[in-house]
Design an enzyme around this catalytic site. Structure first.
Site, PDB file in Angstrom:
ATOM      1  N   HIS A 140       1.070  -0.179   2.394  1.00  0.00           N
ATOM      2  CA  HIS A 140       2.217  -0.326   1.493  1.00  0.00           C
ATOM      3  C   HIS A 140       3.241   0.782   1.668  1.00  0.00           C
ATOM      4  O   HIS A 140       4.069   0.994   0.784  1.00  0.00           O
ATOM      5  CB  HIS A 140       1.738  -0.364   0.029  1.00  0.00           C
ATOM      6  CG  HIS A 140       0.849  -1.536  -0.269  1.00  0.00           C
ATOM      7  ND1 HIS A 140      -0.033  -1.561  -1.333  1.00  0.00           N
ATOM      8  CD2 HIS A 140       0.683  -2.724   0.359  1.00  0.00           C
ATOM      9  CE1 HIS A 140      -0.683  -2.718  -1.342  1.00  0.00           C
ATOM     10  NE2 HIS A 140      -0.274  -3.432  -0.321  1.00  0.00           N
TER      11      HIS A 140
ATOM     12  N   GLY B  14     -11.920   2.562  -5.278  1.00  0.00           N
ATOM     13  CA  GLY B  14     -10.853   2.808  -6.253  1.00  0.00           C
ATOM     14  C   GLY B  14      -9.746   1.785  -6.234  1.00  0.00           C
ATOM     15  O   GLY B  14      -8.569   2.136  -6.358  1.00  0.00           O
TER      16      GLY B  14
HETATM   17  C1  BV8 Z   1       3.430 -10.287   0.277  1.00  0.00           C
HETATM   18  C2  BV8 Z   1       3.743  -0.173  -3.149  1.00  0.00           C
HETATM   19  C3  BV8 Z   1       4.470 -12.091   1.362  1.00  0.00           C
HETATM   20  C4  BV8 Z   1       4.788   0.155  -4.151  1.00  0.00           C
HETATM   21  C5  BV8 Z   1       2.411  -2.084  -3.915  1.00  0.00           C
HETATM   22  C6  BV8 Z   1      -1.733 -13.970  -1.745  1.00  0.00           C
HETATM   23  C7  BV8 Z   1      -1.338 -13.645  -0.449  1.00  0.00           C
HETATM   24  C8  BV8 Z   1      -0.199 -12.897  -0.231  1.00  0.00           C
HETATM   25  C9  BV8 Z   1       0.572 -12.438  -1.326  1.00  0.00           C
HETATM   26  C10 BV8 Z   1       0.172 -12.764  -2.607  1.00  0.00           C
HETATM   27  C11 BV8 Z   1      -0.962 -13.514  -2.823  1.00  0.00           C
HETATM   28  N1  BV8 Z   1      -1.098 -13.668  -4.163  1.00  0.00           N
HETATM   29  C12 BV8 Z   1      -0.106 -13.017  -4.805  1.00  0.00           C
HETATM   30  C13 BV8 Z   1       0.707 -12.485  -3.875  1.00  0.00           C
HETATM   31  C14 BV8 Z   1       1.910 -11.730  -4.179  1.00  0.00           C
HETATM   32  C15 BV8 Z   1       1.670 -10.240  -4.355  1.00  0.00           C
HETATM   33  C16 BV8 Z   1       0.420  -9.941  -5.135  1.00  0.00           C
HETATM   34  O1  BV8 Z   1      -0.626  -9.627  -4.563  1.00  0.00           O
HETATM   35  N2  BV8 Z   1       0.513  -9.986  -6.450  1.00  0.00           N
HETATM   36  C17 BV8 Z   1      -0.638  -9.643  -7.284  1.00  0.00           C
HETATM   37  C18 BV8 Z   1      -0.209  -8.702  -8.406  1.00  0.00           C
HETATM   38  C19 BV8 Z   1      -1.205 -10.938  -7.828  1.00  0.00           C
HETATM   39  N3  BV8 Z   1       1.610  -9.607  -3.048  1.00  0.00           N
HETATM   40  C20 BV8 Z   1       2.768  -9.236  -2.476  1.00  0.00           C
HETATM   41  O2  BV8 Z   1       3.855  -9.459  -2.950  1.00  0.00           O
HETATM   42  C21 BV8 Z   1       2.649  -8.521  -1.142  1.00  0.00           C
HETATM   43  N4  BV8 Z   1       3.617  -9.084  -0.242  1.00  0.00           N
HETATM   44  O3  BV8 Z   1       2.429 -10.902   0.166  1.00  0.00           O
HETATM   45  O4  BV8 Z   1       4.548 -10.748   0.922  1.00  0.00           O
HETATM   46  C22 BV8 Z   1       5.580 -12.263   2.304  1.00  0.00           C
HETATM   47  C23 BV8 Z   1       5.270 -12.592   3.640  1.00  0.00           C
HETATM   48  C24 BV8 Z   1       6.313 -12.801   4.507  1.00  0.00           C
HETATM   49  C25 BV8 Z   1       7.645 -12.647   4.095  1.00  0.00           C
HETATM   50  C26 BV8 Z   1       7.932 -12.283   2.770  1.00  0.00           C
HETATM   51  C27 BV8 Z   1       6.898 -12.087   1.868  1.00  0.00           C
HETATM   52  C28 BV8 Z   1       3.036  -7.054  -1.256  1.00  0.00           C
HETATM   53  C29 BV8 Z   1       2.043  -6.310  -2.117  1.00  0.00           C
HETATM   54  C30 BV8 Z   1       2.365  -4.809  -2.076  1.00  0.00           C
HETATM   55  C31 BV8 Z   1       3.033  -4.399  -3.372  1.00  0.00           C
HETATM   56  N5  BV8 Z   1       3.229  -2.940  -3.361  1.00  0.00           N
HETATM   57  N6  BV8 Z   1       2.601  -0.765  -3.827  1.00  0.00           N
HETATM   58  C32 BV8 Z   1       4.317   1.179  -5.130  1.00  0.00           C
HETATM   59  O5  BV8 Z   1       3.233   1.785  -4.975  1.00  0.00           O
HETATM   60  O6  BV8 Z   1       5.083   1.394  -6.100  1.00  0.00           O
HETATM   61  S1  BV8 Z   1       1.049  -2.670  -4.706  1.00  0.00           S
HETATM   62  C33 BV8 Z   1       0.372  -1.520  -5.767  1.00  0.00           C
HETATM   63  O7  BV8 Z   1      -0.848  -2.124  -6.254  1.00  0.00           O
HETATM   64  C34 BV8 Z   1      -0.086  -0.199  -5.163  1.00  0.00           C
HETATM   65  O8  BV8 Z   1       0.000  -0.142  -3.757  1.00  0.00           O
HETATM   66  C35 BV8 Z   1      -1.559  -0.164  -5.579  1.00  0.00           C
HETATM   67  O9  BV8 Z   1      -2.334   0.609  -4.758  1.00  0.00           O
HETATM   68  C36 BV8 Z   1      -1.853  -1.600  -5.440  1.00  0.00           C
HETATM   69  C37 BV8 Z   1      -3.149  -2.123  -5.878  1.00  0.00           C
HETATM   70  O10 BV8 Z   1      -3.522  -1.535  -7.078  1.00  0.00           O
HETATM   71  P1  BV8 Z   1      -4.812  -0.579  -7.031  1.00  0.00           P
HETATM   72  O11 BV8 Z   1      -4.607   0.441  -5.970  1.00  0.00           O
HETATM   73  O12 BV8 Z   1      -6.024  -1.404  -6.926  1.00  0.00           O
HETATM   74  O13 BV8 Z   1      -4.704   0.155  -8.405  1.00  0.00           O
HETATM   75  P2  BV8 Z   1      -5.216  -0.384  -9.830  1.00  0.00           P
HETATM   76  O14 BV8 Z   1      -4.662   0.491 -10.884  1.00  0.00           O
HETATM   77  O15 BV8 Z   1      -4.984  -1.858  -9.902  1.00  0.00           O
HETATM   78  O16 BV8 Z   1      -6.799  -0.181  -9.771  1.00  0.00           O
HETATM   79  C38 BV8 Z   1      -7.326   1.130  -9.747  1.00  0.00           C
HETATM   80  C39 BV8 Z   1      -8.817   0.976  -9.621  1.00  0.00           C
HETATM   81  O17 BV8 Z   1      -9.378   2.275  -9.496  1.00  0.00           O
HETATM   82  C40 BV8 Z   1      -9.468   0.322 -10.833  1.00  0.00           C
HETATM   83  O18 BV8 Z   1     -10.412  -0.629 -10.397  1.00  0.00           O
HETATM   84  C41 BV8 Z   1     -10.183   1.504 -11.528  1.00  0.00           C
HETATM   85  O19 BV8 Z   1     -11.385   1.089 -12.154  1.00  0.00           O
HETATM   86  C42 BV8 Z   1     -10.477   2.391 -10.367  1.00  0.00           C
HETATM   87  N7  BV8 Z   1     -10.588   3.823 -10.678  1.00  0.00           N
HETATM   88  C43 BV8 Z   1      -9.852   4.541 -11.547  1.00  0.00           C
HETATM   89  N8  BV8 Z   1     -10.237   5.832 -11.494  1.00  0.00           N
HETATM   90  C44 BV8 Z   1     -11.237   5.917 -10.564  1.00  0.00           C
HETATM   91  C45 BV8 Z   1     -11.457   4.630 -10.043  1.00  0.00           C
HETATM   92  N9  BV8 Z   1     -12.387   4.361  -9.109  1.00  0.00           N
HETATM   93  C46 BV8 Z   1     -13.135   5.411  -8.672  1.00  0.00           C
HETATM   94  N10 BV8 Z   1     -12.980   6.681  -9.125  1.00  0.00           N
HETATM   95  C47 BV8 Z   1     -12.049   6.962 -10.063  1.00  0.00           C
HETATM   96  N11 BV8 Z   1     -11.923   8.225 -10.516  1.00  0.00           N
END
Ligand code: BV8
Ligand code: ZN
Length: 261
Positions: free
Chosen positions: A129, A197
């Site tokens: 990303h 994570g």
């Molecule tokens: C795309 C950068 C297509 C910016 C980010 C299926 C296929 C393809 C796409 C999709 C699909 N379904 C839906 C989509 C669309 C979308 C998507 O996935 N939506 C989701 C919300 C449903 N995907 C996209 O749009 C992607 N693009 O597919 O384009 C395309 C193709 C051709 C032409 C045009 C378009 C792009 C996705 C990238 C978005 N950008 N980040 C920024 O950072 O500001 S995503 C963002 O979420 C971050 O990168 C982050 O890392 C990522 C995922 O979140 P997590 O890292 O998992 O963080 P989260 O808080 O959710 O979880 C933390 C975890 O840690 C928890 O489980 C917690 O329990 C745990 N934790 C906490 N503390 C600890 C711990 N674990 C261990 N130790 C600890 N101490």
């Protein structure tokens, strides 16, 4: 597919270390949770980033088109928090894991844009990303590394004067093809896939977990709690990654004669 195991936490850690010791090649997928112990907010926890800002308000090209100042405000705040953060024991353990296997048999695939894996000494890093240190000109496309210096509210390109944007992948934007291809190949070739994570809800990154299983890798999840990935993991190690990863590396390296050459 491997039958799921139901070990005690100590046995689970030992089993994970034995799977790693037997692996020829390892891939890791990290998310925001691996940086939580560095003081960086995760995205979906109650006090997470997304709580502060609705996703569609900041991390999409449409949001940037509509209100670039709000989006830069969000990213400048994150750049400032990254400037104050350092790698934690979990990041350092992943760098040690790469040293154990060698960079040609280890790939660190990250969704994070905070640069902390590189700061910890990891080398074979695939940033799916992008990275918040870099900015891209919306006019001439030039990409520059601006470190974590404070940027103006609406930073402009020195070369052409157009508006700069964070060089990260927003929702509805494609991932960098070369990075995605290399990540997919690393997952295809690995025997062990660590998922650390991440809530495993963002695609296509989360899709790598299913691919790892399809290629018959052992999937080991490290997280505070069960996630969307848990039912696809062969083993889940629950606890802070900053504690579990160093212990896992210690156990791996304590197995005499099982160092992978
Ligand atoms: C795309 C950068 C297509 C910016 C980010 C299926 C296929 C393809 C796409 C999709 C699909 N379904 C839906 C989509 C669309 C979308 C998507 O996935 N939506 C989701 C919300 C449903 N995907 C996209 O749009 C992607 N693009 O597919 O384009 C395309 C193709 C051709 C032409 C045009 C378009 C792009 C996705 C990238 C978005 N950008 N980040 C920024 O950072 O500001 S995503 C963002 O979420 C971050 O990168 C982050 O890392 C990522 C995922 O979140 P997590 O890292 O998992 O963080 P989260 O808080 O959710 O979880 C933390 C975890 O840690 C928890 O489980 C917690 O329990 C745990 N934790 C906490 N503390 C600890 C711990 N674990 C261990 N130790 C600890 N101490
Ligand atoms: Zn320019």
């Amino acid at each position: 597919m491997h039958p799921p195991v139901d070990d005690s936490p100590i046995d689970a850690l030992d089993r994970a270390a034995r799977w790693l010791a037997a692996a020829r090649s390892v891939a890791v997928l990290t998310g925001a949770g691996v940086s939580a112990e560095s003081g960086l907010a995760t995205f979906r926890a109650a006090d997470g980033l997304w709580e502060g800002h609705r996703v569609e308000d900041v991390a999409t090209p449409e949001a940037f088109e509509r209100d670039p100042a709000l989006v830069w405000n969000f990213y400048n705040a994150r750049r400032a928090s990254i400037a104050a953060a350092g790698p934690n024991a979990g990041h350092l353990a992943l760098a040690a894991l790469e040293n154990h296997f060698g960079s040609d048999r280890f790939a660190l695939i990250t969704q994070n844009v905070d640069g902390l894996h590189a700061a910890a000494g990891s080398r074979h890093i695939l940033e799916l990303h992008g990275n918040l240190r870099t900015v891209r000109c919306t006019g001439c496309g030039i990409v520059t590394d601006r470190g974590v210096e404070a940027l103006p509210e609406l930073p402009r390109c020195d070369a052409c004067g157009e508006l700069l944007r964070p060089a990260v992948v927003w929702f509805h934007e494609p991932l960098p093809e070369d990075v995605w291809y290399e990540a997919s190949m690393a997952v295809r070739d690995c025997n062990c896939f660590l998922v650390v994570g991440t809530s495993a809800v963002v695609y296509p990154a989360a899709g790598l977990i299913e691919r790892a299983r399809a290629w018959d890798a052992r999937v080991i999840e490290i997280n505070l709690a069960a996630t969307e990935a848990s039912h696809r993991a062969d083993l889940s190690l629950f606890g802070p990654s900053g504690q579990i990863l160093p212990e896992l590396v210690r156990q791996l390296e304590s197995k005499p004669g099982e160092r992978s050459e």
